[in-house]
Structures are given as C-alpha cells and as structure tokens.
Design an enzyme around this catalytic site. Structure first.
Site, PDB file in Angstrom:
ATOM      1  CD  GLN A 125      85.668  38.094  40.681  1.00  0.00           C
ATOM      2  OE1 GLN A 125      85.150  37.617  41.475  1.00  0.00           O
ATOM      3  NE2 GLN A 125      85.252  38.717  39.745  1.00  0.00           N
ATOM      4  CB  SER A 128      86.007  30.079  41.357  1.00  0.00           C
ATOM      5  OG  SER A 128      84.866  30.326  41.555  1.00  0.00           O
ATOM      6  CB  SER A 160      87.310  37.891  35.909  1.00  0.00           C
ATOM      7  OG  SER A 160      86.134  36.813  35.756  1.00  0.00           O
ATOM      8  CD  GLU A 244      80.819  39.419  41.095  1.00  0.00           C
ATOM      9  OE1 GLU A 244      81.997  39.510  40.036  1.00  0.00           O
ATOM     10  OE2 GLU A 244      80.997  38.979  42.047  1.00  0.00           O
ATOM     11  CG  ASN A 363      71.404  33.381  36.243  1.00  0.00           C
ATOM     12  OD1 ASN A 363      72.535  34.173  36.858  1.00  0.00           O
ATOM     13  ND2 ASN A 363      71.023  34.089  35.230  1.00  0.00           N
ATOM     14  CD  GLU A 364      71.345  27.381  36.926  1.00  0.00           C
ATOM     15  OE1 GLU A 364      72.322  27.841  37.040  1.00  0.00           O
ATOM     16  OE2 GLU A 364      70.585  27.237  35.993  1.00  0.00           O
TER      17      GLU A 364
END
Lengths: 383, 326
Positions: A125, A128, A160, A244, A363-364
């Site tokens: 992918q 980012s 990744s 995802e 997670n934020e």
C-alpha cells in the site's frame, strides 16, 4: 440470540480444519519480512490458492468460495488455531481486493484479482507520505494527466511489504484546484518495477525491512489502472480503510488462537507461580473472546443488511491493537530471562504488535472518531 | 447463527426502558437507601407485571423461564435505571430453589417470585452478608450442605452504595429447607445466575454513567468551548465506550452458553468497564460528580459495589483461566 453454527458453517469449519491439518508446514516459515521468508510465504499463498483457501470471502469467479462473514470468521479461527503462516498477500487481499470488488471495473477485477489470489502478484500500500500520516488527506504526491493515463510524482513512505512486493496501490493528488484536501485525489495502481519507481527498504524496530519508502519520478500509469473515478479517490480509499481498521486486518481468530497459546505457555511455566501474570493471561482470554463475540454480532447485523455504525471500525481497531500488545508483553514476561531472545514467535509477534496502535490510522485518530461519530462530541481543532 | 437480540427481545428491553424512565427511579432509590421500601415494592410489582421475574421461574411455577438471555438483557436496563433491591439475589434464589430435588420450597416460593410478591435475599457464600435482608421476605443461605431460610438478620450495615443495605442473616433462627450434596450443586448454579445478572446490571450502570457524562461535557463550557471538544476528555470517553462495547458481547455470550468461563469473563469485563465508566464520570463531572445530592452518585457508587458482588475481578479471572480449554 444464539451462537449455533448452521450445518453449512460446521461443514465449512471441518473442511478448513482438515485441509490445514494436512498442509500447514510442520516447521514455521522464515520471517516474511526477509527475502527468503517472503518467497516461502508467496509459495504458501500459491498452495492455499490451489485449493481455493486463499481468498475464501471472494466470489468463486476470482478464486474464492463466496464465504459469508461468519464463514470467513470460522476460517480465520481455524487458520490461526492451526498455526498457519502469516499472510504475505494481506494488503492486496483485504484492502485492494474488496475495493476492486466494490469500485473496480470488470476488466480490472478479471485482470488483477486472480494473480492477487494466487500470490503471483503481491501488493503493497502507498498511502502515507513524509508530511501526510494521520492527516492523510494532506498528501502531496501528484498524478498529472498525460496521453492515455497519468504520471505519478512524489514520495510515499511506511509502505508495508514494499521491499519485496510487486505492485502498489495508493492515493495521489490529481486535481490540485479542488477546494478541500479530501477532494481531487485519485486511487491508482502501479508496478514497483515500473520506470521511475525507486524503492528504498526501511528497517523496522528489529532490523527487518518490513516497509519501504517509494520515490516516484514521472511514473506512467495507464487509465486502466485508475480505481473508481479520477478525483473520487478519497471515497474509494475510505471503503477499504474501514475494512482494514475493522475486522480484516487482524481477525478475531488470530487473537483466540494467540490467547490460547498464551494460556498454554502460562500452564507450561508452572501455572500459579506468578499471580500477577495470571490476571493478564486471563485478560487476554477475555479480550479475545470479546472480540470474537463482537464479530459474530457484527456478522449478524451485516447479514441483515444493517450498515455498520459510523466509527465502529475505529472502536474495533483500538481494541485489537491494544489487546495484541498486552498479549505479547505478557508472553515475553512469562518467558522470564528468555523473553529477550529475538528468535521465537512471541518476540517477532511483539515487534509486529507494536505497530498496531500506529498504522491504519493512529489510535489517537481512532479515539477522536469514536468520540465524534459514536458519542456525538464536538469536533476539535482538526480540519 | 444470529448473535443479536431478536425483535421480541429488543421490544421487551424497550418496554422496560420506557417504563423505568417514567418511574422516577432515582427518587425510589433514595427512599430505599433511607429504609423506606414502599416505592421500591411498587416498582418491583410493576416489573413483575412486565414479566421480569417470570423469566427466572419455570412454567411449572407460573413463570416462563428460566430465560437467561432475556434476564441478562433486562438486568442491563435495571442497572441503567438504578433500580433498587435484591434483584440479582431474587433471580438467583429462584434458580437455587428450582434446582433442589425436593420441589416443596420451589412450590412455596416461586409462584410468588414470578408474581413479584416475594423478594428473596441470598447471602453471599461462606458466611457473607445478604443484600437488603431488611426488605426481603426471606434470605436463603447455604451453610455446608444445608440450605437455610432466614427470617431474621443482624444490624443493617451501609454499603459503599447507600442504596444497597447489607446484613448478616441469622442462622440460629433459620429454617432448614434442604440438606445434602444437591444443595452445593444448586448453590453453584444460583451463584452463576447471580454472577450473570450482576454483570448485566453493572453493564447498565456503566452505560448510564457514560451517557450522563457525554451529556454533561456537551453542555458544560469552559474556555469558551464545550469541554467535550478537548481531546483529553474525548479520548477518555472513547476508551470508556470501547470497554463497555466489548463487555456487552461477553455478557450476551455468557447468557447464551451459560459456560462458567463465559460467565466469569462477562462479570470481569462488565465490572471493570462499569467501574472505569464511574471513574471517567466522576473526573469529567468535576466537583459536581463528587456530591451525594447529584443523582450521578447513585450509579457511581453502584459501579463500585457491583464490581465486588457475585464474583470479584480476581475470582472471575481465575475461573476464566481454570475453565478455558487450552
């Protein structure tokens, strides 16, 4: 409300279990984040695909079994309980594949999905960028219109599997005049060996090249490799982002199997020698069971056509990513002084788990989404 | 597999919710805390009319149970509305009496339980106290292999939750209802039922605390903005929701399977999630949350009490570990 599997689901489970018992390698494969391990895992994907076990939830036409969500959950339980290898094709199978099924053309599906299912083409992918992480919509890599397609320029990072993968998919800014950052993006697929692509592997925490930077310099992408409409990339990408974050990236079966292995380790290490660890082992069992049952409930809701609640996948992602780390930390503690030895499955699993709260949207950000979309709290200072 | 409440179950929950929302349960709970049980008994009768206690009683004794799934769903509502009384104890006592080989005690008590005319206490194991012994029509206690019915109790002691009133049932004046190994087995079944519905009640308490706190931080302004727009506040509430949302399937799963490990997992998770919600609620309400007068206190203190009742977190975790096959 019940937890009774249908005869078809029980048959499906038995078939999966029998196939796995006959085929899972007795000796674990080398780490898939190495060249040797990547090749071994690719061969394993070929093996799975030969008997139609690589993409069970896909339509039969593309190598799947048209499995229901419950059947997929069952397959994952069996797969991980059998200790089967990690899925090197996961980015493609669980992100790009469902996107093509939803937004792709028939030609794209026919061309891209079968080699993805067989492991012949492994996908990375490309979301980012150095200046676009959690704030993905601020991405700067461009797709510029040219004869018969697009030219990609810019830099992607934290990609990744890109060190060894064949192709990649990602978002590019194609319409810079669009008024808002989420607009004017296009979802494209490209070869990592295409002229103009430079792949620079990045060593993750344990030194293995688990991801890479991609430098793109006028990389030509034909129109046939645009997914969805040009300029509509954000909407197309978000359909996979929810997949995802939710179930598919880390299925409940992975945790029920790991938690049981952790409990077995605890018993093997002499049981109640460490009462504090006992509570943590129990919490891993409880957490894995909670995730499993939550997924069964979600499958029932989906089977009745109920759309998942906005933000529900964020709730799930925070839960599994934290469970994964806690579970592996507990295992390393139980191993005592041996816990620092990097060779074992728990050590590699711990390194892998550490990335969970960071990738697929930190997670934020997920907590912001939970608070705003599920609890209805006001938006903060973000765009 | 359809691991979701049926339409009928969802309707039942909505009916209870509407009835309890209109019943003014906070006032009833405060009166109960003062030892005035009249309002609570009337509420109890209305719950019986809605079919609540019949869920715990078999058809042979005028009920339509036992139905652990419906009981679990209903007890979430009882927790959400802070209904007072020995609710889990009465339901568990019904399971205990029904499990005895001699039907005598069940014939005497269960039709009255189903009709909402009997409140039964059930003493915690190993000489423990009984909840609301002063309000109950009798308290069951297990002493060795004997099942006793106590009509008298020692002095009422305060709980951390003022609405829960504790007392030691008097064993010396109690009547023997049954003896033998069957009592031990029946008591274990009853304890599991109590654990399940207490988990449900705790989940409901946690959900109420979260809902009230979300309302508060949306309305309360500081520095010119709603305090709920601050990320520190949001993230704490998000974590509270996550814990509650993943406790719920454990509760439902335990109600469906009845397996010891599932019941223990549900109680550990619901108890922890509810207590976490209490800490969040207190912190985000500020000083207001620290007052007895504000109704939030009814749920805050109950979250703490229910965490320990019918299965402490440590006991539940130990059971999960012991009873999960590896």
């Amino acid at each position: 409300m019940d937890l009774d599997f249908t005869p078809e689901e029980r048959l499906f489970r038995r078939q999966a279990r029998e196939w796995l018992a006959a085929h899972v390698p007795a000796v674990p494969l080398p780490s898939l984040e190495t060249a040797e391990g990547f090749a071994a895992h690719r061969a394993w994907e070929r093996r799975l695909a030969a008997d139609r076990w690589s993409v069970v939830s896909w339509p039969a036409a593309y190598g799947g079994r048209d499995a229901t969500l419950v059947q997929w959950l069952v397959f994952e339980e069996e797969y991980h309980a059998a200790g089967a290898p990690g899925r090197v094709g996961q980015n493609g199978v669980s992100l790009l594949g469902p996107t093509l099924l939803e937004h792709g053309t028939e030609e794209q599906r026919d061309r891209v999905l079968p080699p993805m299912a067989s492991g012949e083409v492994i996908w990375a992918q490309a979301w980012s960028e150095p200046e676009a992480g959690s704030d993905l919509a601020s991405l700067r890599s461009t797709a510029t219109r040219t004869d018969g397609g697009w030219l990609l320029c810019g830099q992607k990072t934290w990609s990744s599997r890109a060190a060894f993968a064949d192709r990649a998919f990602g978002l590019f800014r194609s319409h810079p005049e669009a008024p808002r950052p989420h607009q004017g993006l296009t979802y494209l697929m490209f070869g990592l060996d295409a002229p103009g692509v430079t792949v620079r592997p990045i060593a993750r925490l344990d030194g293995k090249p688990a991801f890479a930077e991609l430098f793109l310099d006028d990389v030509f992408v034909p129109d046939a490799d645009v997914v969805g409409a040009p300029g509509d990339g954000w909407r197309v990408a978000m359909s996979t982002a929810a997949d995802e974050r939710g179930l598919t990236l880390r299925s409940p079966g992975r945790f029920t199997a790991s938690a049981r292995r952790l409990a077995a380790l605890w018993h093997a290490r002499g049981g109640d020698a460490d009462p504090a660890a006992a509570d943590r082992v129990a919490d891993a069992l409880i957490g894995a069971r909670a995730y499993q049952l939550a997924a069964y409930a979600g499958a029932a809701r989906a089977a009745e056509g109920g759309a998942p609640r906005a933000g529900a996948s964020s709730l799930t992602k925070v839960f599994w990513s934290e469970l994964d780390i806690a579970l592996h930390e507990t295992a390393l503690d139980l191993l005592g002084p041996l816990g620092e030895a990097a060779g074992g499955p728990w050590a590699e699993g711990w390194v892998f788990a550490l990335a969970g709260p960071v990738y697929a949207g930190t997670n934020e950000i997920q907590r912001d989404i939970v608070a705003e979309r599920l609890l209805g709290l006001p938006k903060g200072r973000r765009r | 597999m359809r691991f979701l409440p049926t339409a009928e179950q969802a309707d039942f929950v909505r009916t209870l919710d509407r009835m309890l929302a209109a019943a003014g349960t906070p006032e009833t709970a405060r009166a109960w805390a003062a030892g005035e049980h009249g309002g609570g008994r009337r509420l109890w009768a209305r719950l019986a009319d809605a079919g609540l206690f019949a869920l715990a009683v078999p058809e042979a004794y005028d009920g339509f149970g036992p139905r652990p799934v419906e009981l679990a769903l209903a007890f979430v509502e009882l927790g959400r509305h802070a209904v007072p009384g020995p609710l889990a104890e009465t339901v568990a006592a019904a399971a205990l009496l029904d499990a005895l080989p001699d039907p005598g005690p069940a014939e005497e008590w269960l039709p009255r339980v189903a009709a909402g005319r009997a409140l039964l206490g059930l003493a915690a194991p190993e000489g423990g106290r009984a909840l609301d012994a002063d309000a109950a029509d009798g308290v069951l206690l297990v002493s060795g292999e004997r099942l006793l019915l106590a009509r008298e109790h020692g002095p009422v002691e305060a709980s951390l939750d003022p609405v829960r009133r504790l007392a030691l049932p008097r064993e010396d004046t109690a009547a023997v209802l049954a003896t033998g190994p069957a009592v031990t087995a029946a008591a274990a079944r009853a304890a599991d039922r109590a654990t399940l519905v207490t988990a449900a009640q705790a989940l409901g308490v946690g959900l109420a605390l979260l809902a009230r706190t979300v309302e508060h931080v949306r309305r309360r302004h500081q520095f010119g903005v709603p305090v709920g727009s601050f990320q520190a506040v949001k993230h704490r509430l998000a974590d509270t929701l996550i814990a509650l949302e993943f406790a719920r399937p454990l509760l439902h799963g335990a109600a469906v399977t009845g397996a010891g490990a599932d019941v223990a997992a549900a109680k550990a998770a619901c108890g922890e999630a509810a207590y976490r919600a209490a800490r969040t609620a207190l912190q985000l309400h500020g000083a207001l949350g620290y007052t007895a007068e504000y109704d939030l206190s009814l749920w805050l203190t109950k979250a703490r009490a229910l965490r320990s009742a019918w299965g402490t977190p440590a006991r539940c975790r130990a059971r999960v570990l012991a009873e999960t096959p590896v």
